[in-house]
Design a protein around this motif. Structure first.
Motif, PDB file in Angstrom:
ATOM      1  N   VAL A  34       7.091  86.907  49.076  1.00  0.00           N
ATOM      2  CA  VAL A  34       8.314  86.463  49.754  1.00  0.00           C
ATOM      3  C   VAL A  34       8.274  84.953  49.989  1.00  0.00           C
ATOM      4  CG1 VAL A  34       9.634  86.619  51.893  1.00  0.00           C
ATOM      5  CG2 VAL A  34       8.763  88.695  50.820  1.00  0.00           C
ATOM      6  N   LEU A  35       7.134  84.432  50.434  1.00  0.00           N
ATOM      7  CA  LEU A  35       7.010  82.985  50.644  1.00  0.00           C
ATOM      8  C   LEU A  35       7.150  82.227  49.333  1.00  0.00           C
ATOM      9  CD1 LEU A  35       4.062  82.880  53.231  1.00  0.00           C
ATOM     10  CD2 LEU A  35       6.510  82.537  53.657  1.00  0.00           C
ATOM     11  N   LEU A  36       6.556  82.752  48.275  1.00  0.00           N
ATOM     12  CA  LEU A  36       6.666  82.096  46.980  1.00  0.00           C
ATOM     13  C   LEU A  36       8.098  82.127  46.458  1.00  0.00           C
ATOM     14  CD1 LEU A  36       3.400  83.332  45.211  1.00  0.00           C
ATOM     15  CD2 LEU A  36       3.903  81.028  46.050  1.00  0.00           C
ATOM     16  N   ALA A  37       8.838  83.199  46.756  1.00  0.00           N
ATOM     17  CA  ALA A  37      10.236  83.270  46.327  1.00  0.00           C
ATOM     18  C   ALA A  37      11.055  82.162  46.976  1.00  0.00           C
ATOM     19  CB  ALA A  37      10.820  84.639  46.674  1.00  0.00           C
ATOM     20  N   PHE A  38      10.781  81.874  48.239  1.00  0.00           N
ATOM     21  CA  PHE A  38      11.458  80.761  48.898  1.00  0.00           C
ATOM     22  C   PHE A  38      11.098  79.438  48.212  1.00  0.00           C
ATOM     23  CE2 PHE A  38      11.273  77.327  52.054  1.00  0.00           C
ATOM     24  CZ  PHE A  38      12.606  77.279  52.437  1.00  0.00           C
ATOM     25  N   GLY A  39       9.823  79.275  47.860  1.00  0.00           N
ATOM     26  CA  GLY A  39       9.404  78.066  47.141  1.00  0.00           C
ATOM     27  C   GLY A  39      10.068  77.950  45.778  1.00  0.00           C
ATOM     28  N   VAL A  40      10.301  79.070  45.114  1.00  0.00           N
ATOM     29  CA  VAL A  40      10.970  79.061  43.812  1.00  0.00           C
ATOM     30  C   VAL A  40      12.379  78.502  43.939  1.00  0.00           C
ATOM     31  CG1 VAL A  40      11.956  80.559  42.028  1.00  0.00           C
ATOM     32  CG2 VAL A  40       9.597  80.864  42.741  1.00  0.00           C
ATOM     33  N   LEU A  92      21.295  77.881  49.695  1.00  0.00           N
ATOM     34  CA  LEU A  92      20.414  78.886  50.280  1.00  0.00           C
ATOM     35  C   LEU A  92      21.214  79.871  51.123  1.00  0.00           C
ATOM     36  CD1 LEU A  92      17.365  79.270  50.043  1.00  0.00           C
ATOM     37  CD2 LEU A  92      17.108  78.132  52.252  1.00  0.00           C
ATOM     38  N   GLY A  93      22.193  79.369  51.865  1.00  0.00           N
ATOM     39  CA  GLY A  93      23.018  80.271  52.665  1.00  0.00           C
ATOM     40  C   GLY A  93      23.823  81.234  51.801  1.00  0.00           C
ATOM     41  N   ASN A  94      24.392  80.715  50.715  1.00  0.00           N
ATOM     42  CA  ASN A  94      25.116  81.588  49.795  1.00  0.00           C
ATOM     43  C   ASN A  94      24.184  82.586  49.113  1.00  0.00           C
ATOM     44  OD1 ASN A  94      27.498  80.234  50.371  1.00  0.00           O
ATOM     45  ND2 ASN A  94      27.275  78.805  48.664  1.00  0.00           N
ATOM     46  N   LEU A  95      22.962  82.142  48.848  1.00  0.00           N
ATOM     47  CA  LEU A  95      22.003  83.009  48.171  1.00  0.00           C
ATOM     48  C   LEU A  95      21.660  84.221  49.026  1.00  0.00           C
ATOM     49  CD1 LEU A  95      20.269  83.235  45.606  1.00  0.00           C
ATOM     50  CD2 LEU A  95      18.463  82.004  46.820  1.00  0.00           C
ATOM     51  N   PHE A  96      21.516  84.027  50.313  1.00  0.00           N
ATOM     52  CA  PHE A  96      21.226  85.151  51.213  1.00  0.00           C
ATOM     53  C   PHE A  96      22.380  86.141  51.277  1.00  0.00           C
ATOM     54  CE2 PHE A  96      18.024  82.273  53.288  1.00  0.00           C
ATOM     55  CZ  PHE A  96      16.927  83.069  52.998  1.00  0.00           C
ATOM     56  N   GLN A  97      23.578  85.692  50.886  1.00  0.00           N
ATOM     57  CA  GLN A  97      24.727  86.577  50.848  1.00  0.00           C
ATOM     58  C   GLN A  97      24.954  87.160  49.448  1.00  0.00           C
ATOM     59  OE1 GLN A  97      28.124  84.464  52.396  1.00  0.00           O
ATOM     60  NE2 GLN A  97      27.025  83.740  54.210  1.00  0.00           N
ATOM     61  N   GLY A  98      24.022  86.897  48.532  1.00  0.00           N
ATOM     62  CA  GLY A  98      24.151  87.409  47.171  1.00  0.00           C
ATOM     63  C   GLY A  98      25.081  86.604  46.299  1.00  0.00           C
TER      64      GLY A  98
END
Length: 358
Positions: A34-40, A92-98
């Motif tokens: 999960v942490l690495l996904a944020f780094g990606v 990032l905000g849009n990404l959390f909403q798919g």
């Protein structure tokens, strides 16, 4: 009974993890992923915006770029007029909403484009890796058991050819020989042009056609899958053959294998319960990396066979500086490698108990 004698949920959870080292191992690996996904997401965003070139010029053309009003409207529509940190926060905000953004070329959601491209590549790479695992591991075991004999020498030459021949050249040769000259393989694309795609369930044409009972579409999709999958298999089979042979030879020299043989255990039992289980750990690593490479590196093969997959989509997005699409592809590739590495770590823990303890 005092309150101190009642075990808390936290203590119970810790004791549960202590009794199940595999669960603790999986939890630790999942948190790392999960942490690495944020780094990606961060690395993908930074590298995409460092690419030289003007997305407005690539998307609008030189004549439209000469009109400042059109350029300003384009940048405002895609959020390119904001500072980069604010662009990343919005992304990032849009990404959390798919929401992966809107493609500047197709003018539809990047997620919609990827929902078509990713299953196409997944179907192709999945078929290739399954065949590669079966054939490559079998070849490697046979080569190790027949060490320095004719069979071993022959399989080593075959594996060397597999890893040495350029994939794009092999794809061109296979397409020319089996489709153009011999006519025994179907043409480009995923299905015959006179057929329609099956109802979308998974995006895998063979699976969706089978679920819908459209067997003509199924056999057409399977036939179109054979040639490009075999081209991708050539390199992976050679790689797995060489690694499997090396891993099996190393295990065959261990003391516990000699002891098993000295006890009079059948050769089949020694091979499958002692040798292969220990040799599979490095083979799984190579197979996982090979599968990730197949998913993210099939650009040339997909272009030659007109396969509408992730590689072809990434190429079009990169040549037109379609930044939302490029970031979407980068995110998918990063998640693919994280998922594959997580699956490899899980298989490590299942096969080798020492990994769980460590």
């Amino acid at each position: 009974m005092s309150l101190s004698s009642v075990p808390s949920k936290g203590k119970g959870g810790r004791r549960l993890l202590a009794r199940h080292p595999l669960a603790r191992f999986l939890l630790r690996r999942t948190a790392t992923a999960v942490l690495l996904a944020f780094g990606v997401t961060l690395v993908t965003f930074i590298l995409t915006n460092l690419v030289p070139g003007d997305p407005a010029a690539a998307a609008l053309g030189q004549r439209a770029v000469g009109d400042p009003a059109i350029v300003a409207q384009f940048r405002h529509h895609y959020g390119l007029d904001k500072p980069l940190p604010l662009q990343y926060v919005t992304y990032l905000g849009n990404l959390f909403q798919g929401d992966l953004g809107e493609s500047q070329q197709s003018h539809q959601s990047v997620l919609t484009d990827l929902s078509t491209a990713v299953p196409a590549t997944l179907e192709l790479a999945g078929a290739a890796i399954v065949v590669s695992l079966v054939v490559g591991v079998a070849f490697g075991v046979v080569a190790a058991l027949r060490r320095d004999r004719f069979t071993d020498q022959l399989l080593r030459v075959v594996s060397l050819l597999g890893v040495s021949v350029p994939t794009f050249w092999l794809a061109l040769l296979a397409f020319y020989v089996f489709f153009y000259r011999l006519g025994i393989a179907p043409g480009s694309g995923r299905i015959a042009p006179d057929l329609t795609a099956p109802p979308h369930v998974t995006g895998l044409y063979t699976v969706d056609a089978a679920l819908a009972g459209q067997w003509q579409v199924f056999w057409s999709a399977a036939g179109h899958l054979v040639l490009p999958a075999l081209v991708l298999t050539a390199y992976t089979v050679g790689l797995l053959t060489r690694f499997t042979r090396s891993a099996v030879l190393e295990v065959l020299g261990q003391d516990y294998v000699r002891a098993a043989r000295a006890k009079g255990l059948p050769g089949r039992t020694v091979l499958f319960q002692y040798v292969l289980r220990a040799a599979l750990v490095p083979v799984i690593t190579v197979a996982g990396l090979a599968f990730g490479a197949l998913l993210s590196g099939t650009v040339l093969v997909e272009s030659i066979f007109a396969w509408p997959g992730l590689g072809a989509y990434a190429y079009r997005s990169a040549t037109t500086l379609d930044l939302p699409a490029v970031m979407g592809v980068g995110l998918v590739v990063g998640i693919v490698y994280l998922t594959v590495n997580l699956a490899v770590d899980v298989l490590y823990g299942v096969i080798d108990p020492r990994v769980r303890v460590q």
